[in-house]
Design an enzyme around this catalytic site. Structure first.
Site, mmCIF file in Angstrom:
data_model
loop_
_atom_site.group_PDB
_atom_site.id
_atom_site.type_symbol
_atom_site.label_atom_id
_atom_site.label_comp_id
_atom_site.label_asym_id
_atom_site.label_seq_id
_atom_site.Cartn_x
_atom_site.Cartn_y
_atom_site.Cartn_z
ATOM 1 N N LYS A 170 0.816 -1.160 0.065
ATOM 2 C CA LYS A 170 0.055 -0.258 0.492
ATOM 3 C C LYS A 170 0.889 1.212 -0.279
ATOM 4 O O LYS A 170 1.899 1.303 0.660
ATOM 5 C CB LYS A 170 -1.112 0.064 1.563
ATOM 6 C CG LYS A 170 -2.466 0.333 0.830
ATOM 7 C CD LYS A 170 -2.543 2.078 0.858
ATOM 8 C CE LYS A 170 -1.396 3.382 1.875
ATOM 9 N NZ LYS A 170 -1.653 4.159 1.650
ATOM 10 N N GLY A 201 -3.984 3.535 -2.210
ATOM 11 C CA GLY A 201 -5.477 4.221 -1.759
ATOM 12 C C GLY A 201 -5.134 4.958 -0.426
ATOM 13 O O GLY A 201 -3.807 5.138 -0.052
ATOM 14 N N GLY A 203 -3.800 6.027 3.520
ATOM 15 C CA GLY A 203 -3.756 5.185 5.024
ATOM 16 C C GLY A 203 -4.674 5.333 5.581
ATOM 17 O O GLY A 203 -4.543 3.517 5.802
ATOM 18 N N PRO A 204 -5.442 5.630 6.239
ATOM 19 C CA PRO A 204 -6.508 5.221 6.842
ATOM 20 C C PRO A 204 -7.811 4.792 6.749
ATOM 21 O O PRO A 204 -8.198 3.309 7.671
ATOM 22 C CB PRO A 204 -7.185 6.756 7.865
ATOM 23 C CG PRO A 204 -6.492 7.512 7.315
ATOM 24 C CD PRO A 204 -5.760 7.438 6.069
ATOM 25 N N GLY A 207 -4.443 1.514 4.045
ATOM 26 C CA GLY A 207 -3.301 1.249 5.001
ATOM 27 C C GLY A 207 -3.769 0.746 6.605
ATOM 28 O O GLY A 207 -3.123 -0.760 6.552
ATOM 29 N N GLU A 245 10.128 1.866 10.068
ATOM 30 C CA GLU A 245 11.104 2.546 10.066
ATOM 31 C C GLU A 245 10.662 4.294 10.016
ATOM 32 O O GLU A 245 9.946 4.400 8.936
ATOM 33 C CB GLU A 245 11.968 2.474 8.468
ATOM 34 C CG GLU A 245 12.281 1.380 8.462
ATOM 35 C CD GLU A 245 13.600 1.398 8.724
ATOM 36 O OE1 GLU A 245 14.204 2.729 9.014
ATOM 37 O OE2 GLU A 245 14.184 0.557 9.170
ATOM 38 N N CYS A 279 13.679 11.544 5.909
ATOM 39 C CA CYS A 279 14.044 10.756 7.622
ATOM 40 C C CYS A 279 15.398 10.831 8.154
ATOM 41 O O CYS A 279 15.304 11.388 8.716
ATOM 42 C CB CYS A 279 13.180 9.569 7.888
ATOM 43 S SG CYS A 279 14.053 8.551 6.773
ATOM 44 N N GLU A 369 10.495 16.885 14.425
ATOM 45 C CA GLU A 369 10.818 16.385 12.925
ATOM 46 C C GLU A 369 10.117 17.235 11.984
ATOM 47 O O GLU A 369 8.793 17.205 12.057
ATOM 48 C CB GLU A 369 10.495 14.819 12.112
ATOM 49 C CG GLU A 369 10.903 15.074 10.639
ATOM 50 C CD GLU A 369 11.012 12.730 10.589
ATOM 51 O OE1 GLU A 369 9.310 13.006 10.766
ATOM 52 O OE2 GLU A 369 11.955 12.749 10.052
HETATM 53 P P1 NAD Z 1 2.447 8.749 7.187
HETATM 54 O O1 NAD Z 1 2.845 8.080 8.433
HETATM 55 O O2 NAD Z 1 1.877 9.846 7.127
HETATM 56 O O3 NAD Z 1 2.173 8.139 5.581
HETATM 57 C C1 NAD Z 1 3.450 7.104 5.318
HETATM 58 C C2 NAD Z 1 2.128 5.373 4.349
HETATM 59 O O4 NAD Z 1 1.262 5.349 5.745
HETATM 60 C C3 NAD Z 1 1.112 5.937 3.855
HETATM 61 O O5 NAD Z 1 0.891 4.870 2.977
HETATM 62 C C4 NAD Z 1 -0.154 6.387 4.017
HETATM 63 O O6 NAD Z 1 -0.435 6.297 3.281
HETATM 64 C C5 NAD Z 1 -0.229 5.257 5.250
HETATM 65 N N1 NAD Z 1 -0.464 5.337 6.847
HETATM 66 C C6 NAD Z 1 -1.467 6.813 6.944
HETATM 67 N N2 NAD Z 1 -1.704 6.658 7.588
HETATM 68 C C7 NAD Z 1 -2.422 5.154 8.381
HETATM 69 C C8 NAD Z 1 -2.716 4.697 9.187
HETATM 70 N N3 NAD Z 1 -4.192 4.920 10.554
HETATM 71 N N4 NAD Z 1 -2.601 3.546 8.924
HETATM 72 C C9 NAD Z 1 -2.428 2.436 8.260
HETATM 73 N N5 NAD Z 1 -1.070 2.994 7.042
HETATM 74 C C10 NAD Z 1 -1.067 4.212 7.376
HETATM 75 O O7 NAD Z 1 4.189 9.613 6.765
HETATM 76 P P2 NAD Z 1 4.468 10.605 5.474
HETATM 77 O O8 NAD Z 1 3.739 11.385 5.608
HETATM 78 O O9 NAD Z 1 3.835 9.785 4.032
HETATM 79 O O10 NAD Z 1 6.168 10.106 5.760
HETATM 80 C C11 NAD Z 1 6.878 11.706 6.464
HETATM 81 C C12 NAD Z 1 7.077 11.036 7.474
HETATM 82 O O11 NAD Z 1 7.644 9.270 7.105
HETATM 83 C C13 NAD Z 1 7.896 11.592 8.231
HETATM 84 O O12 NAD Z 1 8.030 11.019 9.574
HETATM 85 C C14 NAD Z 1 9.665 10.979 8.028
HETATM 86 O O13 NAD Z 1 10.762 10.474 9.049
HETATM 87 C C15 NAD Z 1 9.031 9.404 8.056
HETATM 88 N N6 NAD Z 1 9.881 8.541 7.479
HETATM 89 C C16 NAD Z 1 11.390 7.709 7.893
HETATM 90 C C17 NAD Z 1 11.565 6.383 6.909
HETATM 91 C C18 NAD Z 1 12.711 6.090 7.706
HETATM 92 O O14 NAD Z 1 13.243 5.006 6.574
HETATM 93 N N7 NAD Z 1 13.107 5.551 8.787
HETATM 94 C C19 NAD Z 1 11.422 7.213 5.209
HETATM 95 C C20 NAD Z 1 10.908 8.257 5.217
HETATM 96 C C21 NAD Z 1 10.230 8.504 5.537
#
Ligand code: NAD
Length: 462
Positions: A170, A201, A203-204, A207, A245, A279, A369
């Protein structure tokens, strides 16, 4: 941009069960470039069932054959490298040369590394009178962010395939076209139907359905700490494996003996790269008080040079969020020496490369962050002070240490509570484990450590 109007499930593109779509917007000009279907819990369920059905066959496929398929996947991605780079530039906004070299170049290397590892990894070992088998964990639910859209997918799918797992992906809402191209490549690579499945799709919705699905054995998530915490809790309640991650707030520690000009210019470049949406970016620069003003001047000049070369942020919400952090930095008393909260262009989600001086360790911009092109320069008085500041956040993903010689930098780096540290500008290594201490995550990606995340052990005694 060409978009598929279905999901890739069980080896074919098929219509989703929902009736809504997600608009894909080019963040440089705010134009909608495509629509993709918003997957439902039913779509996720169909994909998980396909992955479950494909698992016994793929898990039993000899590692050498899995290696051949991963190499074919790498080649199928390479054939599409221009299209992938253009697509990433269109939906994420990163400048095309960066998309080509990093956004596509790096995942090609990572895919190749897992083709090699699948062929050479010891999936069986002897321990005394036991034989230990390293077996695939099972069906993997992979949830990825938008910042390095192809890299984040390959980081999960390639080791999962090498381990013998099957996958439901996803991808992030903002970058689904890259994921669709990946699915095309997986198809052309000849993966058996059901081994890799894609559901686009929200996230909420999609995902969450994937993270909660009872027939998923491991959830591998990259994204924000807030969502990661929720996914970890769900997985914990179901007693299933999870890899997280998450975010970071890494320190770039410049010790007094360092070559200041190099350390500062590389530090600024690191933060501005991908418009700060990395990140592991070193968003806190720690400088000894005696060299502090010199470092501030160098950093401000380096940031100002970025000007128009920096891409936009991914969407309007991120732009608003980052500009809010810049305003907060000013309000809390930090000194703005480059950039600022004003939007530098009328169109597009751009934020000016921004540098703050006189940042104290407890300020919001030093703790949270930001995920934008914003650098905070913090003063320290001695090494213990630097260490306390560097370790003084909830995160522990990455960092850098600069000193007159590597031994001095290594001695400091060993005291940092963080997952990876670049010594005097050390290069990124796609075989080295990548992941966080503290709230930056659980588990590791890349190389053999990344492969181990997708394995479980069984021991037979003789
Ligand atoms: P996010 O957590 O909003 O979304 C990440 C993914 O999770 C997306 O595919 C999203 O659709 C999904 N998602 C959102 N809500 C969900 C839920 N309730 N249940 C399941 N899935 C859900 O993050 P973002 O805004 O897309 O990315 C930015 C963040 O990601 C930053 O905090 C960054 O540091 C982190 N990041 C970490 C790494 C790492 O390797 N540590 C790498 C890249 C990004």
């Amino acid at each position: 941009m060409k978009a598929h109007d279905g999901m890739y499930i069980d080896g074919e593109w098929r219509a989703g069960t929902g009736n809504t779509t997600i608009s894909v917007v080019n963040p440089a000009d705010e134009q909608t470039i495509a629509e993709v279907p918003a997957g439902t819990a039913e779509d996720i369920d169909a994909a998980v069932r396909a992955a479950r059905a494909a698992l016994p066959g793929w898990a039993a496929t000899p590692p050498a054959e899995r290696s051949v398929r991963i190499a074919a996947l790498r080649d199928a991605l390479a054939v599409r490298k221009d299209e992938l780079a253009e697509t990433i530039t269109a939906e994420l906004g990163s400048p095309l040369p960066f998309s080509e070299a990093v956004q596509v170049g790096l995942p090609l290397k990572v895919a190749g590394s897992y083709a090699d590892l699948a062929a050479s990894y010891p999936f069986e070992e002897k321990v005394g009178n036991s034989t230990v088998y390293l077996e695939p964990v099972g069906v993997v639910g992979a949830i990825t962010p938008w910042n390095y859209p192809l890299h984040q997918i390959v980081n999960k799918v390639a080791p999962a395939l090498a381990a013998g797992c099957t996958i439901v992906l996803k991808p992030a809402e903002d970058t689904p076209l890259t994921a669709q191209l990946f699915a095309e490549a997986a198809h052309d690579a000849g993966l058996p139907p059901g081994v890799f499945n894609l559901v686009t799709g929200l996230g909420p919705v999609a995902g969450q359905a994937l993270a909660e699905h009872p027939d998923v054995d491991l959830v591998s998530f990259t994204g924000s700490t807030a969502v990661g915490r929720q996914i970890g809790a769900t997985a914990g309640a179901a007693v299933k494996r999870v890899a997280l991650e998450l975010g970071g707030k890494s320190a770039n520690v410049i010790l007094p003996s360092a070559d200041l000009a190099t350390a500062v210019s590389r530090g600024v470049a690191n933060v501005m790269s991908n418009s700060g949406q990395t990140c592991s970016a070193w968003t806190r620069m720690l400088v000894h008080s005696e060299r502090y003003e010199e470092a501030v001047e160098l950093a401000a000049a380096a940031a100002a040079k970025y000007g128009d070369r920096i891409g936009p942020l991914v969407n309007a919400k991120q732009q608003q969020r980052v500009r809010g952090y810049i305003e907060k930095g000013v309000a809390e008393g930090a000194r703005l020496v480059a950039g600022g909260p004003e939007a530098p262009r009328e169109k597009g989600y751009f934020v000016s490369p921004t540098v703050f001086a006189d940042v104290t360790p407890d300020m919001t911009i030093a703790q949270e962050e930001i995920f934008g092109p914003v650098l905070s320069i913090i003063r320290y008085e001695d090494e213990d002070d630097a260490l306390r500041i560097a370790n003084g956040t909830v995160y522990g993903l990455a960092g850098a240490v600069w000193a007159g010689d590597d031994a001095e930098a290594v001695a400091f780096a060993r005291r940092l509570d963080t997952g990876q540290v670049d010594i005097n500008g050390g290069r990124f290594n796609p075989l080295a484990p990548f992941g966080g201490y503290k709230q930056s995550g659980v588990g590791r990606e890349l190389g053999a450590h990344g492969l181990a995340e997708y394995l479980q052990t069984k021991s037979l005694q003789f």
